[in-house]
Every structure is written in structure tokens, then in C-alpha cells.
Design a protein around this motif. Structure first.
Motif, PDB file in Angstrom:
ATOM      1  N   PHE A 126      75.618  42.212  37.582  1.00 54.59           N
ATOM      2  CA  PHE A 126      74.635  41.804  38.587  1.00 54.59           C
ATOM      3  C   PHE A 126      73.212  41.950  38.047  1.00 54.59           C
ATOM      4  O   PHE A 126      72.351  41.101  38.275  1.00 54.59           O
ATOM      5  N   GLN A 127      72.989  43.047  37.308  1.00 56.31           N
ATOM      6  CA  GLN A 127      71.669  43.301  36.724  1.00 56.31           C
ATOM      7  C   GLN A 127      71.297  42.242  35.688  1.00 56.31           C
ATOM      8  O   GLN A 127      70.117  42.027  35.424  1.00 56.31           O
ATOM      9  N   ALA A 128      72.315  41.593  35.113  1.00 56.50           N
ATOM     10  CA  ALA A 128      72.055  40.600  34.072  1.00 56.50           C
ATOM     11  C   ALA A 128      71.739  39.219  34.657  1.00 56.50           C
ATOM     12  O   ALA A 128      71.328  38.309  33.929  1.00 56.50           O
ATOM     13  N   LEU A 129      71.911  39.057  35.971  1.00 54.54           N
ATOM     14  CA  LEU A 129      71.628  37.756  36.597  1.00 54.54           C
ATOM     15  C   LEU A 129      70.113  37.528  36.660  1.00 54.54           C
ATOM     16  O   LEU A 129      69.338  38.479  36.713  1.00 54.54           O
ATOM     17  N   PRO A 130      69.698  36.245  36.666  1.00 56.92           N
ATOM     18  CA  PRO A 130      68.261  35.965  36.792  1.00 56.92           C
ATOM     19  C   PRO A 130      67.716  36.515  38.114  1.00 56.92           C
ATOM     20  O   PRO A 130      68.367  36.387  39.150  1.00 56.92           O
ATOM     21  N   THR A 131      66.548  37.131  38.039  1.00 55.09           N
ATOM     22  CA  THR A 131      65.984  37.763  39.229  1.00 55.09           C
ATOM     23  C   THR A 131      64.802  36.961  39.775  1.00 55.09           C
ATOM     24  O   THR A 131      64.233  36.123  39.077  1.00 55.09           O
ATOM     25  N   GLU A 132      64.486  37.233  41.010  1.00 54.69           N
ATOM     26  CA  GLU A 132      63.279  36.693  41.629  1.00 54.69           C
ATOM     27  C   GLU A 132      62.559  37.850  42.311  1.00 54.69           C
ATOM     28  O   GLU A 132      63.203  38.760  42.834  1.00 54.69           O
ATOM     29  N   THR A 133      61.236  37.797  42.302  1.00 58.71           N
ATOM     30  CA  THR A 133      60.449  38.738  43.093  1.00 58.71           C
ATOM     31  C   THR A 133      59.784  37.933  44.207  1.00 58.71           C
ATOM     32  O   THR A 133      59.106  36.944  43.934  1.00 58.71           O
ATOM     33  N   VAL A 134      60.047  38.358  45.440  1.00 62.58           N
ATOM     34  CA  VAL A 134      59.518  37.600  46.581  1.00 62.58           C
ATOM     35  C   VAL A 134      58.713  38.527  47.482  1.00 62.58           C
ATOM     36  O   VAL A 134      59.004  39.718  47.589  1.00 62.58           O
ATOM     37  N   THR A 135      57.679  37.955  48.118  1.00 66.10           N
ATOM     38  CA  THR A 135      56.871  38.693  49.090  1.00 66.10           C
ATOM     39  C   THR A 135      57.067  38.035  50.451  1.00 66.10           C
ATOM     40  O   THR A 135      56.790  36.848  50.612  1.00 66.10           O
ATOM     41  N   LYS A 136      57.597  38.825  51.397  1.00 65.55           N
ATOM     42  CA  LYS A 136      57.991  38.267  52.693  1.00 65.55           C
ATOM     43  C   LYS A 136      57.549  39.171  53.841  1.00 65.55           C
ATOM     44  O   LYS A 136      57.438  40.384  53.678  1.00 65.55           O
ATOM     45  N   ASP A 137      57.333  38.560  55.013  1.00 62.61           N
ATOM     46  CA  ASP A 137      57.141  39.323  56.242  1.00 62.61           C
ATOM     47  C   ASP A 137      58.518  39.581  56.845  1.00 62.61           C
ATOM     48  O   ASP A 137      59.366  38.690  56.852  1.00 62.61           O
ATOM     49  N   ILE A 138      58.715  40.808  57.353  1.00 66.88           N
ATOM     50  CA  ILE A 138      60.007  41.113  57.977  1.00 66.88           C
ATOM     51  C   ILE A 138      59.790  41.527  59.433  1.00 66.88           C
ATOM     52  O   ILE A 138      58.768  42.114  59.787  1.00 66.88           O
ATOM     53  N   HIS A 139      60.783  41.194  60.274  1.00 66.76           N
ATOM     54  CA  HIS A 139      60.650  41.379  61.724  1.00 66.76           C
ATOM     55  C   HIS A 139      61.896  42.060  62.276  1.00 66.76           C
ATOM     56  O   HIS A 139      62.975  41.474  62.276  1.00 66.76           O
ATOM     57  N   CYS A 140      61.736  43.295  62.728  1.00 62.42           N
ATOM     58  CA  CYS A 140      62.859  44.046  63.279  1.00 62.42           C
ATOM     59  C   CYS A 140      62.974  43.758  64.774  1.00 62.42           C
ATOM     60  O   CYS A 140      61.961  43.664  65.473  1.00 62.42           O
ATOM     61  N   VAL A 141      64.187  43.667  65.268  1.00 62.61           N
ATOM     62  CA  VAL A 141      64.389  43.356  66.684  1.00 62.61           C
ATOM     63  C   VAL A 141      63.876  44.485  67.586  1.00 62.61           C
ATOM     64  O   VAL A 141      63.611  44.277  68.764  1.00 62.61           O
ATOM     65  N   THR A 142      63.688  45.704  67.017  1.00 56.99           N
ATOM     66  CA  THR A 142      63.102  46.795  67.798  1.00 56.99           C
ATOM     67  C   THR A 142      61.577  46.651  67.894  1.00 56.99           C
ATOM     68  O   THR A 142      60.890  47.569  68.314  1.00 56.99           O
TER      69      THR A 142
ATOM     70  N   TRP B 288      59.032  45.997  65.605  1.00 52.84           N
ATOM     71  CA  TRP B 288      58.025  46.120  64.555  1.00 52.84           C
ATOM     72  C   TRP B 288      58.190  45.002  63.534  1.00 52.84           C
ATOM     73  O   TRP B 288      59.295  44.524  63.283  1.00 52.84           O
ATOM     74  N   SER B 289      57.026  44.589  62.995  1.00 53.07           N
ATOM     75  CA  SER B 289      57.002  43.637  61.890  1.00 53.07           C
ATOM     76  C   SER B 289      56.227  44.278  60.755  1.00 53.07           C
ATOM     77  O   SER B 289      55.302  45.052  60.982  1.00 53.07           O
ATOM     78  N   LYS B 290      56.620  43.985  59.534  1.00 51.80           N
ATOM     79  CA  LYS B 290      55.921  44.503  58.373  1.00 51.80           C
ATOM     80  C   LYS B 290      55.593  43.308  57.492  1.00 51.80           C
ATOM     81  O   LYS B 290      56.475  42.519  57.151  1.00 51.80           O
ATOM     82  N   LEU B 291      54.298  43.184  57.158  1.00 56.38           N
ATOM     83  CA  LEU B 291      53.848  41.996  56.435  1.00 56.38           C
ATOM     84  C   LEU B 291      53.830  42.248  54.930  1.00 56.38           C
ATOM     85  O   LEU B 291      53.637  43.371  54.473  1.00 56.38           O
ATOM     86  N   ASP B 292      54.025  41.190  54.177  1.00 58.39           N
ATOM     87  CA  ASP B 292      53.875  41.223  52.717  1.00 58.39           C
ATOM     88  C   ASP B 292      54.751  42.274  52.034  1.00 58.39           C
ATOM     89  O   ASP B 292      54.275  43.026  51.183  1.00 58.39           O
ATOM     90  N   THR B 293      56.006  42.344  52.418  1.00 58.68           N
ATOM     91  CA  THR B 293      56.902  43.270  51.720  1.00 58.68           C
ATOM     92  C   THR B 293      57.405  42.595  50.445  1.00 58.68           C
ATOM     93  O   THR B 293      57.712  41.407  50.432  1.00 58.68           O
ATOM     94  N   SER B 294      57.456  43.377  49.365  1.00 56.87           N
ATOM     95  CA  SER B 294      57.798  42.822  48.057  1.00 56.87           C
ATOM     96  C   SER B 294      59.173  43.302  47.608  1.00 56.87           C
ATOM     97  O   SER B 294      59.461  44.507  47.630  1.00 56.87           O
ATOM     98  N   TRP B 295      60.017  42.365  47.230  1.00 57.22           N
ATOM     99  CA  TRP B 295      61.403  42.660  46.883  1.00 57.22           C
ATOM    100  C   TRP B 295      61.774  41.990  45.580  1.00 57.22           C
ATOM    101  O   TRP B 295      61.313  40.892  45.288  1.00 57.22           O
ATOM    102  N   LYS B 296      62.646  42.652  44.832  1.00 56.46           N
ATOM    103  CA  LYS B 296      63.198  42.025  43.626  1.00 56.46           C
ATOM    104  C   LYS B 296      64.712  42.030  43.712  1.00 56.46           C
ATOM    105  O   LYS B 296      65.315  43.032  44.091  1.00 56.46           O
ATOM    106  N   GLY B 297      65.292  40.893  43.375  1.00 53.07           N
ATOM    107  CA  GLY B 297      66.744  40.797  43.407  1.00 53.07           C
ATOM    108  C   GLY B 297      67.197  39.425  42.972  1.00 53.07           C
ATOM    109  O   GLY B 297      66.483  38.712  42.256  1.00 53.07           O
ATOM    110  N   VAL B 298      68.377  39.042  43.409  1.00 54.01           N
ATOM    111  CA  VAL B 298      69.000  37.799  42.995  1.00 54.01           C
ATOM    112  C   VAL B 298      69.082  36.864  44.193  1.00 54.01           C
ATOM    113  O   VAL B 298      69.528  37.271  45.274  1.00 54.01           O
ATOM    114  N   SER B 299      68.655  35.629  43.997  1.00 53.64           N
ATOM    115  CA  SER B 299      68.747  34.640  45.076  1.00 53.64           C
ATOM    116  C   SER B 299      70.215  34.339  45.375  1.00 53.64           C
ATOM    117  O   SER B 299      71.039  34.255  44.469  1.00 53.64           O
ATOM    118  N   VAL B 300      70.527  34.165  46.650  1.00 51.57           N
ATOM    119  CA  VAL B 300      71.899  33.772  47.011  1.00 51.57           C
ATOM    120  C   VAL B 300      72.245  32.426  46.374  1.00 51.57           C
ATOM    121  O   VAL B 300      73.400  32.172  46.033  1.00 51.57           O
TER     122      VAL B 300
END
Ligand SMILES: [Zn+2]
Lengths: 208, 90
Positions: free
Chosen positions: A73-89, A91-103
Motif C-alpha cells: 500500500f505504501q508503494a502505491l502512488p500517493t496524493e496530498t489533498v486539502t479538504k474541508d470536513i463536516h461532522c454530523v455533530t 462541527w466543520s474543520k476547514l483546510d485539513t491536509s491528508w496524504k494517502g491513495v486515491s480510490v
């Protein structure tokens, strides 16, 4: 005096509204407020998974199920994305930065009759998402937050990220995607929470 | 056959019974876990409230006993994880 109070109230309300506008209102769905910390939500004990025991699978409506070890999994091509996230409780958090593999990378070349998926996790958590909502550059399987390895309380070693839907769809401790012809409600979706969960349409509960 | 049909009532017949059951003090009630069979008092179960709903788990096997979601003026209660609930009358 009373007029002054009214005026002050009007001014401060207006001022607050304006500030929110410039900062975020076009990015914050109805009924949400912005947080700067990162609240921890959990429906059960935090699973402790050693990465040499960890795998990620795509199974169900697929001729040859796919499976990656941590190393693969670590050898797969990665992407770093910056996204806003919205919890149903709410709260929203803006500009969260994540690194991982695109589906999309994981699904490359997969032929399937499935229209739905169940995202499943260690600890038994599941959530249902239409296949069209996790493909087309809309979802990632992530293992870094803010440049650091994802902490267990936030779903580490690896969590799902589908930021255009309420955050309960971004399953923590994710282990795989099950491709399905029919929609099977997940952990929260089977008990009052919305099958789809679009924050912009406030699809929180059944019937929304 | 006709006798069986005559004995069948609609849900209104249990309105009083349900009102009595759900109004009882429950902290000393005992639930049987549908997964492992352990019997635990409500006061001993594991509860997670920092979540979209309230999740109650068995202290012996950690499986879900109950899920309660509250929103839009309604409750959704899942009790498939509790095989039997035992409690004293009020
Ligand atoms: Zn149990």
C-alpha cells in the motif's frame, strides 16, 4: 438607551455575520460551525493494529478481489489533498491536509456491476457510500494528517476520506471496500442516520 | 382458525404495557448480551457518547448492545445486541 442597545446589537450581529462571510460562510454548510481543534468521535474502543498485520481489500462484486499489505500500500502512488470536513455533530474543520491513495488508483481497471459500497473497518464499523461517490477524484484512503502519521484516535493507521459527505462516512481504521449491487445500510445508517449524508442538503437523519 | 384470529389484537393493546416498561428506572436492569451471553447490569456496561449517537457495549466482549440516535425530535433505538432485558416493576 434602549435604542443604543438595539443599535449595538444590530451592529455586532452585522459585524459577526460579515466576518463569517469573508472567512467561510460559502464553505460552511447549513447548521455547521467551524472548529480549529480536531474533535475525536468514537463509537467504540480504539483498535490497535500493527502495520505488519494490516491489509486493505477490495471485495464483493469483483472477479478478482484485490488486497494490499501495508508495504504494498505504501508503494502505491500517493496524493496530498486539502479538504474541508463536516461532522454530523455540527462541527466543520476547514483546510485539513491528508496524504494517502486515491480510490481511483485502487479501483483502476476494476470491472464491476456494483453501484454501492460498504466501507468496513477494524472494530466492526461499517458505512455505505454509492460507488459514484468514492470514484472520480472524490475519496481517498489516507494515512497522514497534517504531514504526520495518522494517530489511532483519528483512525490511524489508515482511515477513509470522502469529504463531500458527512464525516461519519469517512470511516476510521478502514480495512476495505465491499462492492455491492444493492445498498446495505451501515452502522449509523441502519439506526436513524441518512443513507447518503450530503452536508449541503443537511441530510442528517432518515427522512431528511 | 377463527379462534386464533379472534385472539390477535392490534398494537394499541400494548400501549399501557409499553408505557409502564419504558418509564421504569433502568440502572439496575440487567441485559443479556446477544453475542456472548454475558449478563450485566446497565450500570456496568460501556458507553460511548462522543459519537453521532450513543453506543452501549458489552463489558465482556465489546460487541454493541444498544445504539440510540436522537435528532429532529425523534429517537432511533437499536437493541438487537440485547437478547433479554430483566428489571423490577416500578
Ligand atoms: Zn458480550
Amino acid at each position: 438607551m434602549r435604542d443604543t442597545q438595539r443599535l449595538m446589537g444590530f451592529v455586532s450581529r452585522g459585524f459577526r455575520g460579515k466576518r463569517r462571510d469573508t472567512a467561510s460562510s460559502s464553505r460552511v454548510p447549513p447548521g455547521q460551525y467551524v472548529v480549529t481543534d480536531f474533535p475525536v468521535l468514537s463509537a467504540g474502543p480504539t483498535p490497535r493494529v500493527e502495520v505488519d498485520q494490516w491489509t486493505f481489500s477490495i471485495e464483493g462484486e469483483i472477479d478478482e478481489p484485490r488486497r494490499w499489505t501495508w508495504k504494498e500500500f505504501q508503494a502505491l502512488p500517493t496524493e496530498t489533498v486539502t479538504k474541508d470536513i463536516h461532522c454530523v455533530t455540527k462541527w466543520s474543520k476547514l483546510d485539513t491536509s491528508w496524504k494517502g491513495v486515491s480510490v481511483d488508483t485502487l479501483m483502476e481497471g476494476v470491472e464491476t456491476a456494483a453501484e454501492f459500497t460498504t466501507i468496513y473497518s477494524d472494530g466492526g464499523y461499517t458505512t455505505n457510500v454509492p460507488l459514484d461517490d468514492i470514484t472520480g477524484n472524490k475519496a481517498w484512503v489516507v494515512y497522514e494528517f497534517d504531514g504526520q502519521p495518522l494517530q489511532p484516535e483519528h483512525g490511524g493507521p489508515v482511515r477513509f476520506l470522502v469529504p463531500h459527505l458527512y464525516f461519519w462516512k469517512s470511516a476510521k481504521w478502514v480495512r476495505g471496500i465491499r462492492l455491492e449491487k444493492d445498498e446495505h445500510p451501515g452502522f449509523w445508517e441502519s439506526n436513524g442516520y441518512n443513507m447518503y449524508g450530503d452536508p449541503w442538503r443537511e441530510q442528517r437523519y432518515w427522512g431528511d | 382458525m377463527t379462534q386464533v384470529q379472534d385472539m390477535k389484537l392490534d398494537g394499541n393493546a400494548i400501549a399501557g404495557l409499553l408505557r409502564e416498561i419504558f418509564a421504569v428506572e433502568m440502572t439496575t436492569a440487567r441485559g443479556t448480551c446477544a453475542s456472548c451471553g454475558a449478563v450485566n447490569e446497565v450500570g456496568r456496561v460501556e458507553v460511548y457518547i462522543h459519537a453521532p449517537g450513543t453506543v452501549v457495549r458489552c463489558p465482556d466482549c465489546e460487541q454493541v448492545l444498544m445504539r440510540v440516535v436522537h435528532g429532529r425530535g425523534r429517537y432511533w433505538v437499536d437493541m438487537t445486541g440485547v437478547r433479554c432485558l430483566e428489571f423490577a416493576e416500578s
